[in-house]
Design a protein around this motif. Structure first.
Motif, PDB file in Angstrom:
ATOM      1  N   SER A 309       0.819  -1.215   0.000  1.00 53.03           N
ATOM      2  CA  SER A 309       0.000   0.000   0.000  1.00 53.03           C
ATOM      3  C   SER A 309       0.850   1.261   0.000  1.00 53.03           C
ATOM      4  O   SER A 309       0.425   2.314  -0.488  1.00 53.03           O
ATOM      5  CB  SER A 309      -0.925  -0.004   1.225  1.00 53.03           C
ATOM      6  N   THR A 312       1.565   1.921  -3.577  1.00 53.98           N
ATOM      7  CA  THR A 312       0.328   2.377  -4.214  1.00 53.98           C
ATOM      8  C   THR A 312       0.135   3.867  -3.963  1.00 53.98           C
ATOM      9  O   THR A 312      -0.191   4.640  -4.878  1.00 53.98           O
ATOM     10  CB  THR A 312      -0.873   1.598  -3.681  1.00 53.98           C
ATOM     11  N   TYR A 313       0.361   4.268  -2.729  1.00 55.13           N
ATOM     12  CA  TYR A 313       0.238   5.686  -2.373  1.00 55.13           C
ATOM     13  C   TYR A 313       1.268   6.526  -3.128  1.00 55.13           C
ATOM     14  O   TYR A 313       0.935   7.568  -3.720  1.00 55.13           O
ATOM     15  CB  TYR A 313       0.411   5.863  -0.862  1.00 55.13           C
ATOM     16  N   PRO A 397      -4.706   4.814   0.419  1.00 55.90           N
ATOM     17  CA  PRO A 397      -4.650   3.348   0.446  1.00 55.90           C
ATOM     18  C   PRO A 397      -4.326   2.850   1.846  1.00 55.90           C
ATOM     19  O   PRO A 397      -3.624   3.526   2.603  1.00 55.90           O
ATOM     20  CB  PRO A 397      -3.529   3.018  -0.542  1.00 55.90           C
ATOM     21  N   ARG A 398      -4.829   1.707   2.178  1.00 54.59           N
ATOM     22  CA  ARG A 398      -4.626   1.133   3.513  1.00 54.59           C
ATOM     23  C   ARG A 398      -3.791  -0.134   3.393  1.00 54.59           C
ATOM     24  O   ARG A 398      -3.805  -0.814   2.359  1.00 54.59           O
ATOM     25  CB  ARG A 398      -5.971   0.809   4.156  1.00 54.59           C
ATOM     26  N   GLU A 400      -2.668  -3.783   3.252  1.00 53.53           N
ATOM     27  CA  GLU A 400      -3.481  -4.917   2.830  1.00 53.53           C
ATOM     28  C   GLU A 400      -3.747  -5.868   3.992  1.00 53.53           C
ATOM     29  O   GLU A 400      -2.934  -6.038   4.890  1.00 53.53           O
ATOM     30  CB  GLU A 400      -2.777  -5.666   1.686  1.00 53.53           C
TER      31      GLU A 400
END
Length: 622
Positions: A309, A312-313, A397-398, A400
């Motif tokens: 994540s 992703t961020y 995003p958090r 996973e």
């Protein structure tokens, strides 16, 4: 003698004293007797001439030290006696490296420096790995060792410790391993030694020191009792101009906050800054819990065992700049991945001025030398300016999560074990949790979620096997609460202190990931395409081992038994081992480590082996 009586004697063993307290149990009465015995001994010491060893023990008391861990020996018998008759609690452990790891974790659990004591020769060298870890982790630990007296040096004395047998530089002098090191040759040195120790311990960051005391010097009488002058600490504070410049840089665009272990005492200030500005927050493995991992602005852990994540961020909501707080951005924290470098570079705050700009030398970096809490408090005084740098509302995003379906198969999936640990230990208690290096580190870092700082400990600097399996006793003893070590079977076989925990009834819990192999090596070799090496070992029954030492334990083969076993361990008053047979084929989340090795040139084993010949070498008969 009735149930609530116990007997103690003076240090010369000739005068018995009887202790009675109707409100105390037998064990509690023994503790009262021990304290009375120490008080009597201190009074007796004041009636005879004190030795250098006595003065050093008093020096440790004056420095606020309450615990000493070590293994005794003839060369330091006098010092051992003086420590044992001081106000310090002295623990005789089973290995000197275990003593150093325990002292390190005792410091991190309480903030109090701790003592390690060793005899000469192998006692010193055995302790060095643990002291290396203490320096790398930023602990405050003092090693008290014995060395050979001057008249015996160079004569092959028993366990001779001199420049004839060990290198002086780095062990008996200040340098890479010890912030301060010296040999005590006479009592006149003691006041200055105390001042240097007090000054080092009062400074922010770690401090590892070594006092080596020759056997004959330990017994030397004092002409007068040394006076120890106190030192008052001061915090590194940034200037107003530095704070305003940092605000200007943060205001140039969206920014992220990257937390390291050095920010662990500034959790409230971190939360305030994050919520005022809306900044995304990520952390190093040692920084877990500084901002609750359940906080909506927390995007994940970086580095070894970290979360996708974070990337992703960085890819989808790229910040312009990152505020780094108390992290070296070392390989286990970042793998030096360029994807973590924002366009505007870093504002890097650390108490060590040599840290900023090293890990990412090509990135623009505004370096600030400061205590993290002090820096954030100064920054928050300009809340109206900081708020104007707010990022706005974004869905971040958090980390996973993995939903596991119940299974009755054996062996246990490591993910299911972490899920049970999260429920019973992380959420169901206030225990400190330590994770050993290897797959234990990656499983725990990736899957466990902490809501408070200072509850999760891993070693990212040295990463020595044996750190958590022995360090757990220091954390449990000094907090007088349960502490839990998540460890591999390899580390458990290498160096544990179960016997020490039994002797002192320390409430430590070991959760062993038993897969009969060094599995990080096994899985890593396979992922890198390397063959031929053998990381397997015979399966060990750690419950039998624990019970053989006087502890209790339980073996878990099925996931349905995990929570019951954990609850039993947490309710048990003494040391407890949970031996979990895990599935060795479940891949640990350590791709970053393997990618890092590959980047350094580690390649797969060639299919065809090239023959290499060496000339014959003959040795003459001796």
């Amino acid at each position: 003698m009735s149930q609530n009586y116990t007997q103690t004697t003076s240090s010369n063993g000739t005068q018995p004293y009887e202790v009675y307290d109707p409100n105390c149990s037998k064990s509690e009465t023994r503790e009262l007797a021990l304290e009375l015995s120490k008080t009597i001994t201190i009074v007796e010491q004041s009636q005879r001439s004190l030795t250098v060893a006595d003065a050093i023990a008093r020096m440790m008391e004056a420095l606020g030290i309450t615990h000493a861990y070590g293994v005794a020996g003839g060369a330091m018998a006098t010092l051992w006696g003086s420590l044992s008759n001081s106000l310090l609690q002295v623990l005789n452990v089973r290995h000197e490296s275990g003593a150093a790891f325990a002292a390190t974790e005792a410091y991190f659990a309480t903030g109090r420096p701790a003592v390690v004591f060793t005899t000469a020769g192998p006692g010193i060298t055995n302790s060095l790995t643990g002291l290396f870890a203490a320096r790398g982790e930023g602990a405050k630990v003092i090693l008290l060792s014995a060395c050979t007296s001057a008249p015996q040096r160079g004569k092959w004395a028993i366990q001779e410790t001199s420049n004839e047998t060990l290198p002086t530089e780095g062990i008996f002098t200040s340098g890479t391993l010890f912030n301060y090191a010296t040999t005590v040759e006479n009592a006149a040195q003691l006041p200055q030694i105390f001042r240097k120790l007090a000054l080092g311990l009062s400074q922010p960051g770690g401090f590892v020191a070594h006092l080596s005391i020759p056997t004959a010097v330990q017994t030397s009488p004092l002409d007068e009792i040394p006076t120890y002058q106190g030192v008052y600490p001061s915090k590194l504070t940034p200037s107003k101009e530095t704070i305003l410049r940092a605000i200007d840089l943060l205001s140039e665009g969206p920014f992220a906050i990257w937390l390291g272990f050095g920010a662990r005492h500034a959790a409230e200030e971190v939360r305030q800054l994050a919520e005022i500005t809306g900044a995304a927050v990520m952390c190093s493995p040692r920084g877990k819990g500084i901002l609750s991992e359940d906080h909506p602005q927390f995007v994940g852990v970086t580095g070894l065992g970290g979360h996708g994540s974070v990337f992703t961020y960085m890819q989808q909501q790229t910040p312009f700049r990152t505020l780094v707080l108390g992290s070296r951005l070392s390989e286990p924290t970042s793998f030096w991945n360029q994807a973590l470098v924002p366009p505007g570079g870093f504002i890097h705050v650390d108490i060590d001025p040599t840290v900023p700009g090293v890990a990412y030398s090509k990135a623009e970096t505004f370096a600030i030398q400061s205590d993290i809490k002090t820096f954030l408090q100064a920054l928050l005084q300009h809340e109206h300016l900081i708020a104007s740098a707010g990022i706005g509302a974004f869905q971040l995003p958090r980390p996973e999560t993995q939903v596991l379906e119940p299974s009755t198969d054996s062996p246990v999936r490591p993910e299911a074990l972490m899920q049970a640990i999260q429920k019973v230990i992380v959420e169901g208690s206030d225990a400190v949790v330590l994770a050993e290096c290897g797959n234990s580190f990656t499983w725990a870092t990736h899957f466990l979620r902490f809501g408070q700082p200072n509850r999760y400990r891993v070693s990212t600097g040295v990463g020595a096997m044996g750190h958590a399996v022995t360090g757990v006793i220091g954390a449990a003893l000094t907090t007088n609460t349960k502490s839990v070590a998540i460890v591999g079977d390899g580390a458990m076989l290498m160096n544990n202190e179960i016997s020490t925990a039994v002797k002192y009834q320390i409430p430590a819990v070991w959760i062993v990931l038993n897969d009969a192999r060094y599995n990080m090596c096994h899985q890593g070799m396979a992922m890198l395409g390397l063959t031929g090496a053998d990381p397997l070992m015979p399966e060990t029954d750690f419950v039998t081992v624990a019970r053989g030492m006087g502890a209790e334990g339980i073996r878990v083969n099925q996931e349905s038994d995990l929570e019951t076993a954990l609850e039993k361990a947490m309710a048990f008053p003494g040391p407890f081992v949970i031996d979990v047979i895990i599935d060795p084929d479940r891949r640990a989340p350590s791709k970053g480590r393997n990618a890092g090795l590959a980047a350094q040139g580690v390649k797969s084993t060639p299919v065809e082996k090239t023959a290499v010949s060496f000339p014959n070498v003959s040795f003459p008969n001796v």
